[in-house]
Motif scaffolding. Structure first.
Motif, PDB file in Angstrom:
ATOM      1  N   UNK A   1      15.435 101.742 -26.198  1.00 25.87           N
ATOM      2  CA  UNK A   1      15.212 100.493 -25.470  1.00 25.87           C
ATOM      3  C   UNK A   1      14.974 100.814 -23.998  1.00 25.87           C
ATOM      4  N   UNK A   2      13.923 100.240 -23.466  1.00 27.16           N
ATOM      5  CA  UNK A   2      13.637 100.384 -22.027  1.00 27.16           C
ATOM      6  C   UNK A   2      13.580  99.017 -21.387  1.00 27.16           C
ATOM      7  N   UNK A   3      14.155  98.920 -20.218  1.00 27.35           N
ATOM      8  CA  UNK A   3      14.183  97.675 -19.462  1.00 27.35           C
ATOM      9  C   UNK A   3      13.605  97.954 -18.079  1.00 27.35           C
ATOM     10  N   UNK A   4      12.650  97.149 -17.660  1.00 26.51           N
ATOM     11  CA  UNK A   4      12.015  97.336 -16.365  1.00 26.51           C
ATOM     12  C   UNK A   4      12.066  96.020 -15.602  1.00 26.51           C
ATOM     13  N   UNK A  91      21.697  94.847  -5.517  1.00 34.93           N
ATOM     14  CA  UNK A  91      20.778  95.377  -6.518  1.00 34.93           C
ATOM     15  C   UNK A  91      21.044  94.611  -7.802  1.00 34.93           C
ATOM     16  N   UNK A  92      19.991  94.063  -8.371  1.00 26.88           N
ATOM     17  CA  UNK A  92      20.105  93.290  -9.594  1.00 26.88           C
ATOM     18  C   UNK A  92      19.609  94.132 -10.771  1.00 26.88           C
ATOM     19  N   UNK A  93      20.435  94.194 -11.797  1.00 19.52           N
ATOM     20  CA  UNK A  93      20.131  94.989 -12.970  1.00 19.52           C
ATOM     21  C   UNK A  93      19.974  94.098 -14.198  1.00 19.52           C
ATOM     22  N   UNK A  94      18.960  94.402 -14.970  1.00 22.48           N
ATOM     23  CA  UNK A  94      18.768  93.787 -16.272  1.00 22.48           C
ATOM     24  C   UNK A  94      19.483  94.638 -17.310  1.00 22.48           C
ATOM     25  N   UNK A  95      20.113  94.004 -18.285  1.00 23.77           N
ATOM     26  CA  UNK A  95      20.824  94.747 -19.312  1.00 23.77           C
ATOM     27  C   UNK A  95      20.640  94.075 -20.661  1.00 23.77           C
ATOM     28  N   UNK A 111      26.882  96.188 -21.258  1.00 22.39           N
ATOM     29  CA  UNK A 111      25.874  96.227 -22.319  1.00 22.39           C
ATOM     30  C   UNK A 111      25.343  97.647 -22.474  1.00 22.39           C
ATOM     31  N   UNK A 112      24.839  97.956 -23.667  1.00 17.84           N
ATOM     32  CA  UNK A 112      24.494  99.348 -23.938  1.00 17.84           C
ATOM     33  C   UNK A 112      23.174  99.821 -23.356  1.00 17.84           C
ATOM     34  N   UNK A 113      22.385  98.935 -22.785  1.00 18.28           N
ATOM     35  CA  UNK A 113      21.155  99.351 -22.115  1.00 18.28           C
ATOM     36  C   UNK A 113      21.036  98.633 -20.781  1.00 18.28           C
ATOM     37  N   UNK A 114      20.550  99.328 -19.772  1.00 18.82           N
ATOM     38  CA  UNK A 114      20.332  98.724 -18.456  1.00 18.82           C
ATOM     39  C   UNK A 114      19.110  99.337 -17.801  1.00 18.82           C
ATOM     40  N   UNK A 115      18.486  98.538 -16.929  1.00 18.12           N
ATOM     41  CA  UNK A 115      17.329  99.019 -16.188  1.00 18.12           C
ATOM     42  C   UNK A 115      17.735  99.721 -14.905  1.00 18.12           C
TER      43      UNK A 115
END
Length: 124
Positions: A1-4, A91-95, A111-115
């Protein structure tokens, strides 16, 4: 999973910004996506989350000013931020948490994935 993430920038107090997060690799139909933020010298703070059914939760400091939404089919997450304050600078992160039926109860920051994050700066 990739988050941008994208959409960060500088704005004056009272202004608005919309952040976007494009996810790839999420094939599970059960998921949550959300935003957390972190400013220098401060702990991570939960901002908002949304699940596959559109249920949302907001952090107390942003409730009523921020709106989370998504384009489910495209796996795009948005965060509309209105009435911005200097204390929103971070800094705002998407997860994303995928495949868990408990993600509504989990902190977004775990969460298990973050940008990689996008910077938001609000000047007074």
């Amino acid at each position: 999973v990739q988050l941008v993430e994208s959409g960060g920038g500088s704005v004056q107090t009272g202004g608005s910004l919309t952040l976007s997060c494009t996810a790839s690799g999420i094939i599970d139909s059960t998921y949550c996506m959300g935003w957390f933020r972190q400013a220098p010298g401060r702990p991570r703070e939960e901002v908002a989350l949304i699940n596959e059914d559109g249920r949302t939760k907001y952090g107390a400091s942003v409730k009523g000013r921020f709106t989370i939404s998504q384009e489910s089919a495209e796996r795009i997450l948005y965060l509309r931020m209105d009435s911005l304050k200097p204390e929103d600078s971070a800094m705002y992160y998407c997860a994303a948490e995928v495949g868990s039926g408990l993600c509504l109860t989990l902190p977004v920051s775990l969460y298990n994935y973050a940008g990689q994050g996008t910077q938001v700066t609000v000047s007074s």
